[in-house]
Design a protein around this motif. Structure first.
Motif, short mmCIF file in Angstrom:
data_model
loop_
_atom_site.label_atom_id
_atom_site.label_comp_id
_atom_site.label_asym_id
_atom_site.label_seq_id
_atom_site.Cartn_x
_atom_site.Cartn_y
_atom_site.Cartn_z
N ASP A 190 -2.20 71.18 -25.64
CA ASP A 190 -1.76 70.81 -26.99
C ASP A 190 -2.09 69.36 -27.34
O ASP A 190 -1.73 68.88 -28.42
N LEU A 191 -2.77 68.66 -26.44
CA LEU A 191 -3.09 67.25 -26.69
C LEU A 191 -3.97 67.03 -27.93
O LEU A 191 -3.75 66.06 -28.67
N PRO A 192 -4.96 67.88 -28.21
CA PRO A 192 -5.76 67.64 -29.42
C PRO A 192 -4.93 67.62 -30.69
O PRO A 192 -5.16 66.78 -31.58
N LYS A 193 -3.95 68.52 -30.79
CA LYS A 193 -3.10 68.53 -31.99
C LYS A 193 -2.25 67.26 -32.07
O LYS A 193 -2.08 66.68 -33.16
N LEU A 194 -1.73 66.80 -30.92
CA LEU A 194 -0.96 65.56 -30.91
C LEU A 194 -1.83 64.40 -31.36
O LEU A 194 -1.41 63.58 -32.19
N CYS A 195 -3.05 64.30 -30.83
CA CYS A 195 -3.94 63.20 -31.20
C CYS A 195 -4.32 63.26 -32.68
O CYS A 195 -4.46 62.23 -33.34
N GLU A 196 -4.45 64.47 -33.20
CA GLU A 196 -4.73 64.63 -34.63
C GLU A 196 -3.59 64.06 -35.47
O GLU A 196 -3.81 63.34 -36.45
N ASP A 197 -2.35 64.36 -35.09
CA ASP A 197 -1.19 63.84 -35.81
C ASP A 197 -1.11 62.32 -35.71
O ASP A 197 -0.77 61.65 -36.70
N LEU A 198 -1.39 61.78 -34.53
CA LEU A 198 -1.33 60.33 -34.34
C LEU A 198 -2.42 59.63 -35.14
O LEU A 198 -2.19 58.55 -35.70
N PHE A 199 -3.60 60.24 -35.21
CA PHE A 199 -4.69 59.64 -35.98
C PHE A 199 -4.34 59.62 -37.47
O PHE A 199 -4.65 58.64 -38.18
N GLU A 200 -3.69 60.66 -37.94
CA GLU A 200 -3.24 60.69 -39.34
C GLU A 200 -2.25 59.56 -39.61
O GLU A 200 -2.33 58.88 -40.64
#
Length: 533
Positions: A190-200
């Motif tokens: 699930d790390l890609p989704k977390l990184c997507e949220d953090l980048f936003e």
């Protein structure tokens, strides 16, 4: 599923995972399992178990061997792609694998500021820039708002923040600087989704509602301006000119745990501290070959007392702090990035400083290499009937545990003269703060004035004694503040006009203390004391 503590960096100028690795690092690596759905690579290394450094210290006094006591370290780094950017997650000492120039600065700070509830801050790391960099970590016993932390929004740079996010499903607590640190229940897939949220969150500007002051220093993104600023700095360093520049660690570390430093370009020599003049001196003739690119490629490493190894933390360029003017604008280099100071702040500071008068006392020149105590004594002797030496006459206010010095020299016209030699290793902040503290104490504390009067009675004779006692009212008398002025005398070898011989951040400090004194009813002056060759 248990909670994992993740330390996440956003990378820049990385087109494949190997681009993120420092040139002098050779960790082992593994590709990621295609079934994980992650695009990236994992790097790691481990060291064989060795006795910790403290074993050799205590062994001589023990009755048996500590041969079985050993420790080892391991390092891991996951470089993965999400939202067309690469992120790095560090484990153990894995941060040492990363090329510092590939880290997106303030990623974690921006994410944290955009997500933290401003009413629930737990700690702030700030930096104050003057002749030296002062790093502070302020913590509260419970979540609080910004005013609790005593931040000076006009001169403090926010380096890191910890607090509780508005959305508790993200994490219980966030800590952000260059990296974002959070404890979260998550599966690796699930790390890609977390990184997507953090980048936003990184791209938002929600922080401006409560932390707009962090933009007093605006990042310089124009490549031509950065090139010109680097050229100015490079030329000065080649010439050995460190009048505007010094070395400072880009982050706070536990000094009690620091054993030694190494700075690239001087082989394996060890340094007790990061000192630019010391470094240039050890470079010798190689100083002429300094370039910005070389400074970026040379590592600054620190050995902690708990380890036998040097941990590569930064490059030399990241550790340089300098002020440079390009045209009419003031720029500062901080942590490897150039910032332009807002014109309004520069104008306000310059206007205040230039409006201050010089001392009404005739200040004699200082001698080359002369310490402040000797200068103060010579100054007082230059006009014994009008000047009284109070240097090191430290007296305690009523009920205080520590003493305060009123001034170095007191003049018969009510000047509290504070003297400080400006050097590359000493900040002027103490000088300006001393003037504010001593003047405030003089007015508010009768016990302090009575102690000063005892000094006058012992060290002076009539007819001057009566005049000096009149200058210092007893503890029960009214203090007419309009009779007094705080005079800052800075010993500095400079040919610059006006107050340009003072670094900008020192002038900012002078303005803040000066405004307090003026509001209290004191006059304020600042003078440069020339140095006789």
């Amino acid at each position: 599923m248990g909670t994992s503590r993740l330390t996440i960096y956003l990378l820049r100028n990385v087109s494949q995972p190997d681009d993120a690795i420092a040139h002098d690092k050779t960790p082992q690596s593994q590709t990621l399992d295609p079934s994980s759905g992650l695009d990236g690579k994992f790097y790691y290394s481990s060291r064989p178990a060795d006795p910790p450094a403290w074993v050799s210290f205590v062994q001589p006094i023990l009755s048996s061997s500590l041969q079985s006591v050993k420790t080892s370290s391991a390092s891991g780094l996951l470089v993965m792609k999400a939202v067309n950017r690469y992120f790095a997650l560090t484990f153990g000492y894995g941060r040492g694998f990363i090329n510092p120039s590939k880290v997106e600065h303030q990623f974690g700070l921006r994410v944290a500021l955009n997500r933290i509830d401003p009413r629930h801050i737990r700690s702030l790391d700030t930096k104050t820039f003057e002749d030296m960099v002062v790093t502070k970590n302020t913590q509260s016993s419970k979540s609080s708002e910004l005013p609790t932390f005593g931040v000076d929004v006009s001169r403090d740079m926010l380096r890191a923040v910890t607090g509780e996010p508005r959305d508790k499903t993200l994490a219980k607590r966030l800590s952000g600087s260059d990296a974002l640190v959070l404890n979260v229940e998550i599966l690796p897939t699930d790390l890609p989704k977390l990184c997507e949220d953090l980048f936003e969150a990184f791209q938002e500007d929600t922080y401006k509602s409560n932390f707009e002051w962090i933009d007093h220093l605006a990042l310089v993104t124009d490549a031509e301006s950065v090139s010109k600023l680097n050229a100015l700095l490079e030329k000065q360093l080649v010439a050995g000119d460190t009048s505007n520049t010094h070395l400072a660690m880009p982050e706070a570390i536990d000094w009690e745990d620091v054993d030694a430093f190494r700075i690239g370009g001087t082989r394996k020599e060890e340094y007790e501290d990061l000192d630019l003049d010391d470094y240039l001196g050890r470079l010798g003739q190689d100083k002429s070959e300094i370039t910005i690119e070389r400074l970026r490629s040379r590592h600054v490493s620190v050995r902690f007392s708990r380890s036998n190894d040097f941990d590569s933390r930064w490059n030399v360029y990241q550790c340089l702090v300098t002020e440079q003017r390009l045209g009419s604008q003031l720029h500062v280099l901080i942590e490897g990035r150039w910032f332009v100071v807002s014109d309004s702040l520069v104008a306000k500071v310059d206007q205040f400083a230039s409006a201050l008068p010089a001392s009404t006392t005739t200040l004699i020149e200082s001698r080359a290499g002369e310490i402040e105590a000797k200068y103060n004594a010579r100054l007082a002797d230059s006009a014994p009937s009008d000047l009284l030496l109070l240097d090191a006459r430290i007296k305690r206010p009523g009920g205080a545990s520590s003493g305060i010095e009123l001034c170095d020299v007191l003049s018969s016209n009510g000047e509290f003269i504070h003297v400080k030699r400006k050097t590359r290793s000493a900040t002027l902040s103490h000088l300006f703060a001393q003037g504010t503290v001593s003047a405030t104490t003089f007015v508010a504390d009768g016990t302090f004035r009575d102690e000063l009067r005892k000094v006058v009675e012992v060290e002076t004779e009539e007819p001057q004694r009566t005049a000096w006692l009149d200058m210092i009212p007893d503890g029960k008398s009214f203090v007419d503040r309009s009779r007094y002025s705080v005079s800052y005398a800075v010993i500095a070898n400079s040919t610059r006009s006006g107050t340009d011989w003072l670094p900008f951040f020192s002038k900012l400090n002078l303005m803040q203390n000066g405004q307090q004194l003026l509001n209290l009813g004191f006059r304020v002056s600042v003078s440069r004391v020339a140095i006789t060759p």
